[in-house]
Design an enzyme around this catalytic site. Structure first.
Site: not given
Length: 274
Positions: A11-15, A17, A61, A89-90
């Site tokens: 997935h793309g970046e989040t805040r 990340n 996300r 995600e884990r």
């Protein structure tokens, strides 16, 4: 022979990340503005690939990334994205919503290495791998069913019950080596029973690819460094695999990785001032 292509994108970046805060499954952050641009760049990179199936983690996300990629595709704008919790995600338990350094401190206090450490309420690596293995076997079964459908249609044609021009070869550009698969050369050898896009998460993908390499003896590009195999994919990193198995035997897949965690599509973005 059953043969399918698998493209896996983080997935793309989040805040979170950007701020190095663990999201896991309990923090469902949307993409940041940068994350949407990354997803759009990945979509353009994959715009000439005709996917037959698209799967995504059901976390926001990943869903937003998958949707953005498909919006850019020349062939698949109307395809239904299927959301699957096995691609999440884990789970990091009590560490979710906290800085990555907190997880490292927890691991150090427990006398363990960070990637191997499981915080209270989190998933072990074996549990994540079990989810990935279950999902991959589901994809293999899906491809076998597509193959069986095609065989049934061919039987109908042979019996004079239906006319058919022939099963299409789905356009697939191997961006890593520049080879185009099409119907002009070696049609039978390059035919795909399915061409699958999956959007998931960094730690999950690292574990899944580890299963491919260690358990299923996946062939890797000769230029790949060991450090790349153990590292987490960058946001919207693209990995591509071709999977073959004889006579529908899912126990003996032959997996060839053509690229791992590639992010060349972000080169122009990285030069922008944001």
């Amino acid at each position: 022979m059953v043969r399918f292509a698998l493209t896996v994108v983080r997935h793309g970046e989040t805040r979170y990340n950007k701020d190095k805060i663990l999201q896991g499954q309990g923090v469902d952050e949307p993409l940041s503005a940068t994350g949407f641009r990354q997803a759009g760049a990945a979509g353009i990179f994959l715009s000439n690939v005709k996917f037959t199936h698209v799967f995504s983690s059901d976390l926001l996300r990943a869903k937003q990334t998958a949707s953005t990629i498909i919006e850019k595709n020349k062939f698949c704008k109307d395809i239904v994205i299927q959301y699957d919790a096995r691609l999440r995600e884990r789970k990091y338990g009590i560490a979710e919503g906290r800085p990555l350094n907190d997880l490292k401190a927890m691991a150090k206090a427990a006398g363990e290495q960070c990637p191997l450490f499981t915080p209270s309420g989190g998933e072990t690596l074996d549990e994540v791998r079990a989810r990935a293995k279950d999902f991959f076997e589901f994809l293999c079964q899906l491809s076998i069913e597509e193959y069986q459908k095609e065989q049934a249609v061919q039987d109908m044609v042979g019996n004079g019950l239906e006319t058919l021009e022939g099963r299409p070869v789905f356009p697939l550009r191997n961006h890593c080596s520049g080879i185009e698969l099409n119907s002009d050369t070696d049609r039978a050898g390059k035919m795909l029973n399915a061409n699958i896009l999956v959007v998931s998460h960094g730690a999950y993908m690292r574990n899944w690819f580890g299963y491919f390499v260690l358990d299923l003896k996946c062939t890797l590009p000769s230029t790949l460094k060991k450090s790349q195999l153990s590292s987490v994919s960058p946001n919207t990193g693209v990995s591509h695999f071709i999977i073959n198995f004889e006579n529908g035997d899912m126990n003996k897949p032959e997996i060839n990785c053509t690229c791992l965690n590639q992010n060349d599509h972000l080169a122009d973005m990285n030069t922008e001032k944001v």
